[in-house]
Design a protein around this motif. Structure first.
Motif, PDB file in Angstrom:
ATOM      1  N   GLU A  69       4.330  -9.712   5.745  1.00 47.22           N
ATOM      2  CA  GLU A  69       4.883  -9.380   4.434  1.00 47.22           C
ATOM      3  C   GLU A  69       4.822 -10.578   3.485  1.00 47.22           C
ATOM      4  OE1 GLU A  69       8.819  -7.843   4.727  1.00 47.22           O
ATOM      5  OE2 GLU A  69       8.123  -5.804   5.184  1.00 47.22           O
ATOM      6  N   LYS A  70       4.529 -10.277   2.238  1.00 49.61           N
ATOM      7  CA  LYS A  70       4.546 -11.271   1.162  1.00 49.61           C
ATOM      8  C   LYS A  70       5.335 -10.681   0.003  1.00 49.61           C
ATOM      9  CE  LYS A  70      -0.029 -12.982   2.452  1.00 49.61           C
ATOM     10  NZ  LYS A  70      -0.247 -12.003   3.549  1.00 49.61           N
ATOM     11  N   THR A  71       6.306 -11.435  -0.500  1.00 54.16           N
ATOM     12  CA  THR A  71       7.161 -10.967  -1.587  1.00 54.16           C
ATOM     13  C   THR A  71       6.866 -11.736  -2.861  1.00 54.16           C
ATOM     14  OG1 THR A  71       8.934 -10.267  -0.086  1.00 54.16           O
ATOM     15  CG2 THR A  71       9.537 -10.672  -2.377  1.00 54.16           C
ATOM     16  N   LEU A  85       7.766   2.276 -10.627  1.00 56.42           N
ATOM     17  CA  LEU A  85       8.261   1.729  -9.365  1.00 56.42           C
ATOM     18  C   LEU A  85       7.902   2.636  -8.190  1.00 56.42           C
ATOM     19  CD1 LEU A  85      11.802   0.454 -10.435  1.00 56.42           C
ATOM     20  CD2 LEU A  85       9.862  -0.953  -9.722  1.00 56.42           C
ATOM     21  N   GLU A  86       7.994   3.947  -8.401  1.00 51.93           N
ATOM     22  CA  GLU A  86       7.656   4.890  -7.346  1.00 51.93           C
ATOM     23  C   GLU A  86       6.165   4.809  -7.019  1.00 51.93           C
ATOM     24  OE1 GLU A  86       7.760   9.711  -6.432  1.00 51.93           O
ATOM     25  OE2 GLU A  86       8.771   8.904  -8.206  1.00 51.93           O
ATOM     26  N   ARG A  87       5.325   4.698  -8.043  1.00 54.32           N
ATOM     27  CA  ARG A  87       3.880   4.591  -7.817  1.00 54.32           C
ATOM     28  C   ARG A  87       3.540   3.314  -7.047  1.00 54.32           C
ATOM     29  NH1 ARG A  87       0.161   5.021 -12.809  1.00 54.32           N
ATOM     30  NH2 ARG A  87      -1.368   5.035 -11.107  1.00 54.32           N
ATOM     31  N   LEU A  88       4.167   2.205  -7.435  1.00 54.02           N
ATOM     32  CA  LEU A  88       3.923   0.945  -6.744  1.00 54.02           C
ATOM     33  C   LEU A  88       4.367   1.027  -5.289  1.00 54.02           C
ATOM     34  CD1 LEU A  88       5.148  -1.476  -9.562  1.00 54.02           C
ATOM     35  CD2 LEU A  88       2.784  -1.234  -8.775  1.00 54.02           C
ATOM     36  N   ALA A 102       4.307  -0.069  -0.383  1.00 46.93           N
ATOM     37  CA  ALA A 102       4.959  -1.355  -0.625  1.00 46.93           C
ATOM     38  C   ALA A 102       6.428  -1.113  -0.914  1.00 46.93           C
ATOM     39  CB  ALA A 102       4.284  -2.057  -1.808  1.00 46.93           C
ATOM     40  N   ARG A 103       7.157  -2.200  -1.090  1.00 47.85           N
ATOM     41  CA  ARG A 103       8.538  -2.093  -1.551  1.00 47.85           C
ATOM     42  C   ARG A 103       8.598  -2.676  -2.959  1.00 47.85           C
ATOM     43  NH1 ARG A 103       9.699  -4.330   3.460  1.00 47.85           N
ATOM     44  NH2 ARG A 103      10.640  -6.180   2.526  1.00 47.85           N
ATOM     45  N   ALA A 104       9.104  -1.905  -3.885  1.00 43.04           N
ATOM     46  CA  ALA A 104       9.183  -2.345  -5.280  1.00 43.04           C
ATOM     47  C   ALA A 104      10.561  -2.008  -5.829  1.00 43.04           C
ATOM     48  CB  ALA A 104       8.105  -1.662  -6.114  1.00 43.04           C
ATOM     49  N   LEU A 134       4.399  -6.753  -0.307  1.00 43.66           N
ATOM     50  CA  LEU A 134       3.156  -6.166   0.183  1.00 43.66           C
ATOM     51  C   LEU A 134       2.887  -6.605   1.622  1.00 43.66           C
ATOM     52  CD1 LEU A 134       0.834  -6.959  -2.872  1.00 43.66           C
ATOM     53  CD2 LEU A 134       2.329  -4.977  -2.567  1.00 43.66           C
ATOM     54  N   THR A 135       2.032  -5.834   2.299  1.00 42.89           N
ATOM     55  CA  THR A 135       1.579  -6.232   3.639  1.00 42.89           C
ATOM     56  C   THR A 135       0.062  -6.389   3.658  1.00 42.89           C
ATOM     57  OG1 THR A 135       1.474  -3.920   4.330  1.00 42.89           O
ATOM     58  CG2 THR A 135       3.501  -5.142   4.833  1.00 42.89           C
TER      59      THR A 135
END
Length: 214
Positions: A69-71, A85-88, A102-104, A134-135
């Protein structure tokens, strides 16, 4: 044991140790011999870069197969919508294929150092901040994702890679850690390091530089 360096790469610094055009590079900040970046960070992005002297560790950090993971803390143009945000989060279709989920999330402006030069301020156009985890690590992926969602990136700071963060590091500063690894398989280790710099002399160690001691 492996040496691991956590560097806060400044804006407009190349993620390599030399440049024929005389631009700023990692050598302007890291004075430790025989370490190499584990992955890259764009010239116009800021934040965490990991360097190591161990090929096995470099592979674990940089390989897409590891899904580490990279934030990122991202300032975008416009008022970030829930739809974006949902699309990301679910993944966005890019020219090289769909991104992984991903987590947004929307965040308040983080207490970061001032960027030099600063992001252009336009009074009539608002900006927003989000945290994006992201991963995977495609070329300029975060910028392409936010643009595809309708919110171009203005500032991009990588805050975390795996368990390591920028906490306590100002731009250009680094700290050095010793990482204990399981026994490497035959053929791995220093011989597996992927050099990401043009050939040339490396800077000599500078004990006075913060973080140069374990």
């Amino acid at each position: 044991m492996a040496t691991l360096i956590l560097l806060n790469k400044p804006y407009l610094t190349l993620c390599q140790f030399s440049d024929r055009q005389g631009r700023a590079t990692l050598a302007d900040h890291v004075r430790v011999p025989d370490v190499y970046p584990a992955g890259r960070l764009d010239h116009d992005s800021e934040g965490l870069v990991l360097l190591t002297d161990d090929g096995t560790l470099q592979h674990r950090i940089a390989s897409p197969n590891q899904k580490m993971e990279k934030t990122y803390l991202v300032q975008v143009e416009g008022s970030l919508s829930d739809e974006a945000l949902e699309r990301l989060s679910r993944g966005i279709e890019l020219k090289d294929g769909p991104t992984r989920p991903a987590r947004a999330r929307r965040i308040e402006p983080p207490g970061l150092w001032p960027r030099v030069p600063p992001v252009r301020d336009r009074a009539t156009i608002p900006t927003s901040w989000l945290e994006l985890t992201l991963t995977e690590g495609r070329n300029r992926q975060v910028r392409r994702m936010t643009a595809a969602a309708g919110f171009p990136t203005l500032r991009l700071v990588r805050w975390r890679i795996g368990e390591w963060t920028l906490d306590g590091l100002a731009p250009g500063e680094y700290r050095t850690l010793t990482v204990h690894l399981p026994k490497a398989p035959p053929g791995a280790g220093r011989a597996g390091l992927r050099t990401q710099r043009p050939p040339g002399r490396r800077p000599k160690p500078n004990p006075s530089k913060r973080g140069s001691r374990v």
